[in-house]
Design a protein around this motif. Structure first.
Motif, PDB file in Angstrom:
ATOM      1  N   GLU A  77       0.824  -1.202   0.000  1.00  0.00           N
ATOM      2  CA  GLU A  77       0.000   0.000   0.000  1.00  0.00           C
ATOM      3  C   GLU A  77       0.862   1.256   0.000  1.00  0.00           C
ATOM      4  O   GLU A  77       2.055   1.217   0.293  1.00  0.00           O
ATOM      5  N   GLY A  78       0.221   2.374  -0.324  1.00  0.00           N
ATOM      6  CA  GLY A  78       0.894   3.662  -0.269  1.00  0.00           C
ATOM      7  C   GLY A  78       1.829   3.947  -1.424  1.00  0.00           C
ATOM      8  O   GLY A  78       2.636   4.880  -1.353  1.00  0.00           O
ATOM      9  N   VAL A  79       1.747   3.181  -2.495  1.00  0.00           N
ATOM     10  CA  VAL A  79       2.597   3.422  -3.659  1.00  0.00           C
ATOM     11  C   VAL A  79       2.090   4.659  -4.395  1.00  0.00           C
ATOM     12  O   VAL A  79       0.897   4.783  -4.677  1.00  0.00           O
ATOM     13  N   ARG A  80       2.998   5.581  -4.685  1.00  0.00           N
ATOM     14  CA  ARG A  80       2.626   6.795  -5.403  1.00  0.00           C
ATOM     15  C   ARG A  80       2.508   6.509  -6.896  1.00  0.00           C
ATOM     16  O   ARG A  80       3.130   5.581  -7.406  1.00  0.00           O
ATOM     17  N   VAL A  81       1.722   7.340  -7.573  1.00  0.00           N
ATOM     18  CA  VAL A  81       1.483   7.172  -9.009  1.00  0.00           C
ATOM     19  C   VAL A  81       1.831   8.466  -9.730  1.00  0.00           C
ATOM     20  O   VAL A  81       1.405   9.549  -9.326  1.00  0.00           O
ATOM     21  N   ARG A  82       2.613   8.339 -10.793  1.00  0.00           N
ATOM     22  CA  ARG A  82       2.880   9.462 -11.697  1.00  0.00           C
ATOM     23  C   ARG A  82       2.430   9.079 -13.098  1.00  0.00           C
ATOM     24  O   ARG A  82       2.777   8.001 -13.596  1.00  0.00           O
ATOM     25  N   CYS A  83       1.649   9.954 -13.714  1.00  0.00           N
ATOM     26  CA  CYS A  83       1.197   9.695 -15.079  1.00  0.00           C
ATOM     27  C   CYS A  83       1.600  10.832 -16.013  1.00  0.00           C
ATOM     28  O   CYS A  83       1.010  11.001 -17.081  1.00  0.00           O
ATOM     29  N   ASP A  84       2.601  11.631 -15.584  1.00  0.00           N
ATOM     30  CA  ASP A  84       3.069  12.752 -16.399  1.00  0.00           C
ATOM     31  C   ASP A  84       4.408  12.462 -17.065  1.00  0.00           C
ATOM     32  O   ASP A  84       5.034  13.356 -17.625  1.00  0.00           O
ATOM     33  N   VAL A  85       4.849  11.213 -17.005  1.00  0.00           N
ATOM     34  CA  VAL A  85       6.132  10.829 -17.592  1.00  0.00           C
ATOM     35  C   VAL A  85       5.880  10.123 -18.918  1.00  0.00           C
ATOM     36  O   VAL A  85       5.070   9.195 -18.992  1.00  0.00           O
ATOM     37  N   LYS A  86       6.552  10.566 -19.952  1.00  0.00           N
ATOM     38  CA  LYS A  86       6.434   9.913 -21.251  1.00  0.00           C
ATOM     39  C   LYS A  86       7.121   8.547 -21.218  1.00  0.00           C
ATOM     40  O   LYS A  86       7.993   8.293 -20.387  1.00  0.00           O
ATOM     41  N   ALA A  87       6.721   7.693 -22.150  1.00  0.00           N
ATOM     42  CA  ALA A  87       7.299   6.347 -22.193  1.00  0.00           C
ATOM     43  C   ALA A  87       8.813   6.396 -22.351  1.00  0.00           C
ATOM     44  O   ALA A  87       9.532   5.545 -21.811  1.00  0.00           O
ATOM     45  N   GLU A  88       9.316   7.414 -23.063  1.00  0.00           N
ATOM     46  CA  GLU A  88      10.756   7.519 -23.271  1.00  0.00           C
ATOM     47  C   GLU A  88      11.514   7.715 -21.961  1.00  0.00           C
ATOM     48  O   GLU A  88      12.715   7.449 -21.879  1.00  0.00           O
ATOM     49  N   GLY A  89      10.828   8.187 -20.929  1.00  0.00           N
ATOM     50  CA  GLY A  89      11.478   8.396 -19.643  1.00  0.00           C
ATOM     51  C   GLY A  89      11.581   7.142 -18.808  1.00  0.00           C
ATOM     52  O   GLY A  89      12.280   7.125 -17.793  1.00  0.00           O
ATOM     53  N   VAL A 288      -1.669   6.169  -4.297  1.00  0.00           N
ATOM     54  CA  VAL A 288      -1.854   7.570  -3.943  1.00  0.00           C
ATOM     55  C   VAL A 288      -1.192   8.409  -5.025  1.00  0.00           C
ATOM     56  O   VAL A 288      -0.108   8.055  -5.514  1.00  0.00           O
ATOM     57  N   LYS A 289      -1.817   9.497  -5.401  1.00  0.00           N
ATOM     58  CA  LYS A 289      -1.220  10.363  -6.413  1.00  0.00           C
ATOM     59  C   LYS A 289       0.076  10.962  -5.892  1.00  0.00           C
ATOM     60  O   LYS A 289       0.147  11.427  -4.752  1.00  0.00           O
ATOM     61  N   ALA A 290       1.111  10.957  -6.700  1.00  0.00           N
ATOM     62  CA  ALA A 290       2.399  11.525  -6.302  1.00  0.00           C
ATOM     63  C   ALA A 290       2.222  12.996  -5.947  1.00  0.00           C
ATOM     64  O   ALA A 290       1.602  13.762  -6.681  1.00  0.00           O
TER      65      ALA A 290
END
Length: 293
Positions: A77-89, A288-290
Motif C-alpha cells: 500500500e501507499g505506492v505513489r502514481v505518476r502519469c506525467d512521464v512519457k514512455a521515453e522516460g 496515492v497520487k504523487a
C-alpha cells in the motif's frame, strides 16, 4: 576626490550600434536540487488514465494496469502514481517503471541509498523484498500444483486471444503489440498479397470476424471458470492470474470506445462484471497520487 576610469579603447560608432542589437544578459546561478527532493516513497510511472487523473489512478494501458493490480494484490500500500512521464522516460523507453527509494542492490546496479528506477519485470523482486519473503512460494499462491499448471493455460489465453482482440478492436488500450495476431487463427490466414501479385507474399490478412469469435469463446470460458468464486481457480488469495484477468477486464469495460463487441461480451457475464467492480476498489485503494499526503 573622485576618480573615473576610462578606456583608451573605443569602438567605432557603427560597431557599437551593431553590437547593441545583441545585448548580454546575465542570470542567477541554477541551484542544485536538495537531496530531500528525491521521492521518499515507491512511485510507479504509468500511462495516464482515461479521464480525471486526480481521482482515477488506474492506467488506461493494460500493460501498466496489470502491474498496478499485481502490486495491490500483494498487499503493498501507499505506492505513489505518476502519469506525467512519457514512455521515453521509463527504463528501456517503456512504461510502467517503478522508482524505489532503496535500490534492489543487484549486481552492477547503484548503491542502495541512491534509489533506483526499476523495469516492470523486476517489480516482483521488489515486492518480495517489501513483504520480507525469504523463500519463494512454489505454488505462487495457487491452492495446488494442478491449479498452478492450469493458470499457465489461462495466462496464454489472456495474453494471446484476448490481447489480440484488444489490438484489433481497442488499440488505444494497450501499448504492447502481439508479434502475430494471426497466430491465434486456424488455419493461418492468407497473406496480404496474392499469388499473382508482383510483390512476394508478406503480412497476413486477419479477418476481424474470426478474432471476435475466438474472443467470445475465451470470455465465455473465463466466466465459466470463475463461476461464483472469489478468486480464479478457487484460490484463497489473489494470484498473478487474477491481476492479469483484472487488467484485461477493466481495460475492456472502461475503454474510451463506447459499446463495441469486446465490452458487450463481458457485460453479458454478470459474474465477470461484479468481480471486476469488486477488485477495482481493492486496486484503487493501494495507490496515492504523487505529491499528495
Amino acid at each position: 576626490m573622485s576618480t573615473t576610469t576610462t578606456s583608451f579603447l573605443t569602438l567605432p560608432a557603427p560597431l557599437r550600434t551593431f553590437l547593441a542589437s545583441f545585448p548580454l544578459y546575465t542570470y542567477p546561478a541554477i541551484q542544485a536540487r536538495p537531496a530531500h527532493s528525491k521521492p521518499t516513497h515507491p512511485t510507479i510511472w504509468i500511462h495516464p488514465p482515461l479521464s480525471d487523473p486526480d481521482h482515477n489512478l488506474l492506467s488506461a494501458d493494460v500493460e501498466c494496469l496489470k502491474w498496478q493490480a499485481y502490486i495491490a494484490m500483494r498487499d503493498v500500500e501507499g505506492v505513489r502514481v505518476r502519469c506525467d512521464v512519457k514512455a521515453e522516460g521509463g527504463v528501456g523507453g517503456r512504461l510502467p517503471s517503478l522508482w524505489v527509494p532503496v535500490a534492489l542492490g543487484l549486481e552492477g546496479q547503484k548503491e542502495a541509498d541512491e534509489g533506483e528506477l526499476l523495469p516492470a519485470h523486476l517489480i516482483p523482486a521488489w515486492v518480495d523484498r517489501e513483504k520480507a519473503v525469504e523463500k519463494a512460494d512454489e505454488l505462487e499462491g495457487y491452492k495446488d500444483v494442478e491449479a498452478r499448471d492450469e493458470s499457465r493455460a489461462w495466462v496464454t489465453l489472456l495474453e494471446g486471444t484476448v490481447h489480440s482482440a484488444l489490438i484489433t478492436f481497442q488499440p488505444t488500450s494497450t501499448t504492447a503489440r502481439s508479434s502475430s495476431v494471426a497466430s491465434i487463427l486456424t488455419p493461418p490466414p492468407a497473406p496480404l498479397t496474392g499469388l499473382a501479385s508482383l510483390f512476394p507474399p508478406y503480412g497476413a490478412h486477419v479477418p476481424s470476424a474470426e478474432v471476435e469469435v475466438k474472443y467470445a469463446e475465451a470470455i465465455s470460458a473465463l466466466s465459466e471458470r470463475l463461476s461464483g468464486d472469489k478468486w480464479f481457480l478457487g484460490s484463497e488469495t489473489p494470484t498473478p492470474l487474477d491481476a492479469l484477468a483484472f487488467a484485461y477486464l477493466h481495460a475492456i469495460l472502461h475503454s474510451s470506445t463506447s459499446g463495441g463487441p469486446l465490452r458487450t461480451q463481458v457485460t453479458r457475464r454478470v459474474n465477470l462484471v461484479a468481480w471486476e467492480r469488486r477488485v477495482s476498489g481493492l486496486v484503487r485503494a493501494a495507490f496515492v497520487k504523487a505529491g499528495d499526503v
